[in-house]
Design a protein around this motif. Structure first.
Motif, PDB file in Angstrom:
ATOM      1  N   GLY A  19       0.789  -1.229   0.000  1.00  0.00           N
ATOM      2  CA  GLY A  19       0.000   0.000   0.000  1.00  0.00           C
ATOM      3  C   GLY A  19       0.820   1.277   0.000  1.00  0.00           C
ATOM      4  N   PHE A  20       2.025   1.262  -0.588  1.00  0.00           N
ATOM      5  CA  PHE A  20       2.841   2.472  -0.643  1.00  0.00           C
ATOM      6  C   PHE A  20       2.233   3.463  -1.630  1.00  0.00           C
ATOM      7  CE2 PHE A  20       6.103   5.000  -2.785  1.00  0.00           C
ATOM      8  CZ  PHE A  20       6.666   5.652  -1.711  1.00  0.00           C
ATOM      9  N   GLU A  21       2.165   4.734  -1.223  1.00  0.00           N
ATOM     10  CA  GLU A  21       1.672   5.804  -2.100  1.00  0.00           C
ATOM     11  C   GLU A  21       2.454   7.077  -1.812  1.00  0.00           C
ATOM     12  OE1 GLU A  21      -2.444   8.276  -2.856  1.00  0.00           O
ATOM     13  OE2 GLU A  21      -2.576   6.144  -2.421  1.00  0.00           O
ATOM     14  N   LEU A  22       2.932   7.720  -2.884  1.00  0.00           N
ATOM     15  CA  LEU A  22       3.661   8.977  -2.765  1.00  0.00           C
ATOM     16  C   LEU A  22       2.939  10.012  -3.612  1.00  0.00           C
ATOM     17  CD1 LEU A  22       6.240  10.496  -1.776  1.00  0.00           C
ATOM     18  CD2 LEU A  22       7.278   9.823  -3.945  1.00  0.00           C
ATOM     19  N   SER A  23       2.390  11.025  -2.970  1.00  0.00           N
ATOM     20  CA  SER A  23       1.634  12.062  -3.681  1.00  0.00           C
ATOM     21  C   SER A  23       2.380  13.390  -3.753  1.00  0.00           C
ATOM     22  CB  SER A  23       0.275  12.273  -3.000  1.00  0.00           C
ATOM     23  OG  SER A  23       0.461  12.680  -1.657  1.00  0.00           O
ATOM     24  N   ALA A  24       3.641  13.417  -3.330  1.00  0.00           N
ATOM     25  CA  ALA A  24       4.407  14.665  -3.242  1.00  0.00           C
ATOM     26  C   ALA A  24       4.516  15.409  -4.562  1.00  0.00           C
ATOM     27  CB  ALA A  24       5.809  14.384  -2.695  1.00  0.00           C
ATOM     28  N   LEU A  25       4.525  14.704  -5.696  1.00  0.00           N
ATOM     29  CA  LEU A  25       4.703  15.360  -6.997  1.00  0.00           C
ATOM     30  C   LEU A  25       3.390  15.792  -7.647  1.00  0.00           C
ATOM     31  CD1 LEU A  25       7.454  12.995  -8.424  1.00  0.00           C
ATOM     32  CD2 LEU A  25       7.755  15.301  -7.481  1.00  0.00           C
ATOM     33  N   VAL A  26       2.271  15.402  -7.085  1.00  0.00           N
ATOM     34  CA  VAL A  26       0.970  15.705  -7.687  1.00  0.00           C
ATOM     35  C   VAL A  26       0.724  17.210  -7.769  1.00  0.00           C
ATOM     36  CG1 VAL A  26      -1.539  15.446  -7.411  1.00  0.00           C
ATOM     37  CG2 VAL A  26      -0.022  13.481  -7.046  1.00  0.00           C
ATOM     38  N   SER A  27       1.083  17.955  -6.729  1.00  0.00           N
ATOM     39  CA  SER A  27       0.826  19.404  -6.712  1.00  0.00           C
ATOM     40  C   SER A  27       1.646  20.163  -7.760  1.00  0.00           C
ATOM     41  CB  SER A  27       1.101  19.978  -5.316  1.00  0.00           C
ATOM     42  OG  SER A  27       2.465  19.824  -4.986  1.00  0.00           O
TER      43      SER A  27
END
Length: 130
Positions: free
Chosen positions: A19-27
């Motif tokens: 369940g790893f998720e990285l949203s740091a680049l979405v913005s």
């Protein structure tokens, strides 16, 4: 644990996740990076070490080639082609003493992302057993 074929002690070091998720680049217009599972394993006996990794359910990154070369770099880009980070797969540390260190994935943020640092996912290491 003892290997019945060699009577040698075997040690294993394992890093697992789900369940790893990285949203740091979405913005900044980049992708959301997901891995549903990953496992990195290092096994050692008195005479050898062996390390490997697997993953499942990856999105937001380009799949690396198979087999994955050591320190394989895959840029993480916005739709306009701007590189925001580099995904570095299969990072191997082989110091020459029989030990091994293995990192499945490291995400290195680039200046265009406005983020500094890195994210490391799945690392293990081991040395030959005494």
């Amino acid at each position: 644990m003892t290997d019945p074929n060699t009577s040698a002690t075997t040690t294993t070091s394992t890093a697992t996740g789900k369940g790893f998720e990285l949203s740091a680049l979405v913005s900044t217009g980049g992708p959301r990076i997901k891995l549903s599972t990953f496992t990195v394993t290092c096994t050692a006996t008195h005479t050898q070490t062996n390390a490997n990794w697997t993953f499942g359910g990856m999105s937001g990154l380009t799949n690396p080639p198979n087999p994955v070369p050591a320190s394989y770099v895959s840029p993480i880009k916005k739709p306009d082609g701007t590189a925001l980070a580099n995904a570095v797969f299969n990072i191997q540390n082989l110091p020459g003493d029989g030990s091994v260190g293995l990192t499945m994935l490291r995400i290195d943020f680039l200046p265009a992302s406005g983020i500094s640092g890195q994210v490391t996912l799945g690392h293990t290491s081991c040395s030959p057993t005494p």
